[in-house]
Enzyme design. Structure first.
Site, PDB file in Angstrom:
ATOM      1  N   PRO A  35       0.408  -1.433   0.397  1.00 51.83           N
ATOM      2  CA  PRO A  35      -0.647  -0.015   0.351  1.00 51.83           C
ATOM      3  C   PRO A  35       1.141   1.459   0.007  1.00 51.83           C
ATOM      4  O   PRO A  35       2.106   1.210   0.163  1.00 51.83           O
ATOM      5  CB  PRO A  35      -0.987  -0.087   1.593  1.00 51.83           C
ATOM      6  CG  PRO A  35      -0.323  -1.304   1.932  1.00 51.83           C
ATOM      7  CD  PRO A  35       1.004  -1.929   1.310  1.00 51.83           C
ATOM      8  N   ASN A  36       0.326   2.259  -0.800  1.00 52.80           N
ATOM      9  CA  ASN A  36       0.453   3.640  -1.015  1.00 52.80           C
ATOM     10  C   ASN A  36       2.148   3.750  -1.483  1.00 52.80           C
ATOM     11  O   ASN A  36       2.776   4.993  -1.978  1.00 52.80           O
ATOM     12  CB  ASN A  36       1.329   4.369   0.718  1.00 52.80           C
ATOM     13  CG  ASN A  36      -0.444   4.058   1.412  1.00 52.80           C
ATOM     14  OD1 ASN A  36      -0.935   4.664   0.634  1.00 52.80           O
ATOM     15  ND2 ASN A  36      -0.760   3.351   2.236  1.00 52.80           N
TER      16      ASN A  36
ATOM     17  N   ARG B 144       5.426  12.355  -2.930  1.00 54.45           N
ATOM     18  CA  ARG B 144       5.000  13.453  -1.311  1.00 54.45           C
ATOM     19  C   ARG B 144       6.620  12.573  -0.282  1.00 54.45           C
ATOM     20  O   ARG B 144       6.542  11.301  -0.789  1.00 54.45           O
ATOM     21  CB  ARG B 144       3.990  12.948  -0.560  1.00 54.45           C
ATOM     22  CG  ARG B 144       2.727  13.471  -1.027  1.00 54.45           C
ATOM     23  CD  ARG B 144       1.744  14.067  -0.759  1.00 54.45           C
ATOM     24  NE  ARG B 144       1.381  12.531  -0.787  1.00 54.45           N
ATOM     25  CZ  ARG B 144       0.729  11.442  -0.354  1.00 54.45           C
ATOM     26  NH1 ARG B 144       0.421  11.703   0.833  1.00 54.45           N
ATOM     27  NH2 ARG B 144       0.242  10.343  -0.851  1.00 54.45           N
TER      28      ARG B 144
ATOM     29  N   TYR C 168      11.669   8.460   0.912  1.00 53.14           N
ATOM     30  CA  TYR C 168      11.499   7.569   0.071  1.00 53.14           C
ATOM     31  C   TYR C 168      12.290   7.960  -0.931  1.00 53.14           C
ATOM     32  O   TYR C 168      12.398   6.895  -2.020  1.00 53.14           O
ATOM     33  CB  TYR C 168      10.055   7.146  -0.092  1.00 53.14           C
ATOM     34  CG  TYR C 168       9.057   6.741   1.335  1.00 53.14           C
ATOM     35  CD1 TYR C 168       9.168   5.651   1.855  1.00 53.14           C
ATOM     36  CD2 TYR C 168       8.541   7.355   1.595  1.00 53.14           C
ATOM     37  CE1 TYR C 168       8.712   4.997   3.405  1.00 53.14           C
ATOM     38  CE2 TYR C 168       7.518   7.060   2.958  1.00 53.14           C
ATOM     39  CZ  TYR C 168       7.947   6.230   3.798  1.00 53.14           C
ATOM     40  OH  TYR C 168       7.477   5.317   4.831  1.00 53.14           O
TER      41      TYR C 168
ATOM     42  N   ASN D 149       7.951  -5.566  -1.332  1.00 52.55           N
ATOM     43  CA  ASN D 149       8.007  -4.158   0.001  1.00 52.55           C
ATOM     44  C   ASN D 149       6.641  -4.095   0.437  1.00 52.55           C
ATOM     45  O   ASN D 149       5.587  -3.848  -0.325  1.00 52.55           O
ATOM     46  CB  ASN D 149       8.520  -2.728  -1.080  1.00 52.55           C
ATOM     47  CG  ASN D 149       8.332  -2.124   0.004  1.00 52.55           C
ATOM     48  OD1 ASN D 149       7.747  -2.309   1.108  1.00 52.55           O
ATOM     49  ND2 ASN D 149       9.075  -0.989  -0.607  1.00 52.55           N
TER      50      ASN D 149
ATOM     51  N   ALA E  94       3.199  -0.857   4.651  1.00 57.97           N
ATOM     52  CA  ALA E  94       2.358  -0.372   5.932  1.00 57.97           C
ATOM     53  C   ALA E  94       2.334  -2.337   6.072  1.00 57.97           C
ATOM     54  O   ALA E  94       2.145  -2.530   7.594  1.00 57.97           O
ATOM     55  CB  ALA E  94       1.966   0.474   6.460  1.00 57.97           C
TER      56      ALA E  94
ATOM     57  N   GLU F 200      12.238 -10.029   1.630  1.00 56.68           N
ATOM     58  CA  GLU F 200      11.881  -8.221   2.276  1.00 56.68           C
ATOM     59  C   GLU F 200      12.276  -7.882   2.053  1.00 56.68           C
ATOM     60  O   GLU F 200      13.487  -7.042   2.051  1.00 56.68           O
ATOM     61  CB  GLU F 200      11.373  -8.552   3.911  1.00 56.68           C
ATOM     62  CG  GLU F 200      10.432  -7.490   4.221  1.00 56.68           C
ATOM     63  CD  GLU F 200      10.378  -7.521   6.038  1.00 56.68           C
ATOM     64  OE1 GLU F 200      10.154  -8.443   5.634  1.00 56.68           O
ATOM     65  OE2 GLU F 200       9.503  -6.542   6.133  1.00 56.68           O
TER      66      GLU F 200
ATOM     67  N   HIS G 144      12.609  -2.613   2.211  1.00 55.87           N
ATOM     68  CA  HIS G 144      11.994  -1.835   2.341  1.00 55.87           C
ATOM     69  C   HIS G 144      13.074  -0.827   1.534  1.00 55.87           C
ATOM     70  O   HIS G 144      14.202  -0.863   1.744  1.00 55.87           O
ATOM     71  CB  HIS G 144      11.737  -1.743   4.223  1.00 55.87           C
ATOM     72  CG  HIS G 144      10.420  -2.162   4.268  1.00 55.87           C
ATOM     73  ND1 HIS G 144       9.028  -2.341   4.437  1.00 55.87           N
ATOM     74  CD2 HIS G 144      11.214  -3.886   5.197  1.00 55.87           C
ATOM     75  CE1 HIS G 144       8.547  -2.891   4.898  1.00 55.87           C
ATOM     76  NE2 HIS G 144       9.752  -4.469   5.251  1.00 55.87           N
TER      77      HIS G 144
ATOM     78  N   ARG H 179      13.106   4.299  12.668  1.00 56.21           N
ATOM     79  CA  ARG H 179      11.832   4.928  12.621  1.00 56.21           C
ATOM     80  C   ARG H 179      10.931   4.612  13.799  1.00 56.21           C
ATOM     81  O   ARG H 179      11.271   5.034  14.509  1.00 56.21           O
ATOM     82  CB  ARG H 179      11.311   4.799  11.312  1.00 56.21           C
ATOM     83  CG  ARG H 179      12.755   4.959   9.906  1.00 56.21           C
ATOM     84  CD  ARG H 179      11.239   5.097   8.407  1.00 56.21           C
ATOM     85  NE  ARG H 179      10.120   5.681   8.766  1.00 56.21           N
ATOM     86  CZ  ARG H 179       8.999   5.530   7.407  1.00 56.21           C
ATOM     87  NH1 ARG H 179       9.912   5.296   6.549  1.00 56.21           N
ATOM     88  NH2 ARG H 179       7.988   6.597   7.771  1.00 56.21           N
TER      89      ARG H 179
HETATM   90  O1  CA2 Z   1      10.530   1.961   3.555  1.00 57.40           O
HETATM   91  C1  CA2 Z   1       9.484   0.990   2.976  1.00 57.40           C
HETATM   92  O2  CA2 Z   1       9.860   0.764   1.913  1.00 57.40           O
HETATM   93  C2  CA2 Z   1       8.138   1.483   3.716  1.00 57.40           C
HETATM   94  O3  CA2 Z   1       7.666  -0.040   3.293  1.00 57.40           O
HETATM   95  C3  CA2 Z   1       7.455   1.752   2.869  1.00 57.40           C
HETATM   96  C4  CA2 Z   1       6.006   2.000   3.523  1.00 57.40           C
HETATM   97  C5  CA2 Z   1       6.300   2.218   4.900  1.00 57.40           C
HETATM   98  O4  CA2 Z   1       4.757   2.062   5.646  1.00 57.40           O
HETATM   99  C6  CA2 Z   1       6.507   0.852   5.531  1.00 57.40           C
HETATM  100  O5  CA2 Z   1       6.673   1.582   6.722  1.00 57.40           O
HETATM  101  C7  CA2 Z   1       7.959   0.954   5.133  1.00 57.40           C
HETATM  102  C8  CA2 Z   1       5.230   3.457   2.957  1.00 57.40           C
HETATM  103  C9  CA2 Z   1       4.969   3.209   1.442  1.00 57.40           C
HETATM  104  C10 CA2 Z   1       5.011   4.059   0.988  1.00 57.40           C
HETATM  105  O6  CA2 Z   1       4.012   5.922   0.947  1.00 57.40           O
HETATM  106  C11 CA2 Z   1       3.693   7.192   1.138  1.00 57.40           C
HETATM  107  C12 CA2 Z   1       3.614   7.849   1.962  1.00 57.40           C
HETATM  108  C13 CA2 Z   1       3.493   9.229   1.062  1.00 57.40           C
HETATM  109  C14 CA2 Z   1       3.919   9.702   0.083  1.00 57.40           C
HETATM  110  C15 CA2 Z   1       4.580   8.845  -0.169  1.00 57.40           C
HETATM  111  C16 CA2 Z   1       4.306   6.954  -0.325  1.00 57.40           C
END
Ligand code: CA2
Length: 144
Positions: free
Chosen positions: A10-11, A18, A23, A74, A77, A98, A100, A107
């Site tokens: 997700p996301n 953003r 990231y 990846n 969350a 896995e 990230h 974090r």
């Molecule tokens: O560091 C990573 O690759 C994560 O898997 C990214 C996830 C996060 O929930 C994990 O804890 C670590 C988040 C994906 C992207 O989220 C965004 C949020 C705001 C703007 C752009 C992407």
């Protein structure tokens, strides 16, 4: 040619739009391009997918178990929460790595735990887009 599934949770479709400080500035499409080049150089084709839905990721893991040589995931969350992803990884018999983008251990505390880490071959985090390429190289070594 053997195929690697590269699955994204997700996301991750919002990458590059953003939070570039956490990231990186690359979009998921940019990362897909890098992964294809890396995997093809190692003799693999790539099936690169993203979903915001836990059950879809479970279905793709099952599909990978039937058709892929290995999986880099990846989980976003869901990695911190999903027993369903843990069970799906345990249910398949291809290597799963896995990864990230960020260093989840540096974090918030809620990101320190990975529910899928005990089910995968290994975990790579903190190297930005390079985490994907390191995961592909790890799979190359695991597949032999
Ligand atoms: O560091 C990573 O690759 C994560 O898997 C990214 C996830 C996060 O929930 C994990 O804890 C670590 C988040 C994906 C992207 O989220 C965004 C949020 C705001 C703007 C752009 C992407």
């Amino acid at each position: 040619m053997a195929t690697l599934f590269i699955l994204n949770g997700p996301n991750l479709n919002a990458l590059g739009k953003r939070e570039p400080g956490i990231y990186g500035g690359q979009t998921l499409a940019d990362i897909e391009t890098l992964c294809r080049a890396e995997a093809e150089g190692l003799g693999f084709s790539v099936d690169f997918r993203q979903s915001n839905h836990e059950g879809v990721l479970v279905d793709w893991l099952h599909e990978a178990g039937d058709t892929a040589a290995g999986v880099a995931i990846n989980p976003g969350a869901y990695g911190h929460t999903s027993i369903a992803l843990h069970d799906a990884i345990r249910a398949i018999h291809v290597p799963v790595v896995e990864l990230h983008l960020s260093n989840i251990h540096a974090r918030e505390e809620f990101r320190h735990r990975s529910m899928i880490a005990p089910a995968v071959k290994g975990v790579i985090c903190g190297f930005g887009a390079q985490s994907y390429l390191l995961a592909i190289r790890a799979l190359r070594g695991l597949i032999g």
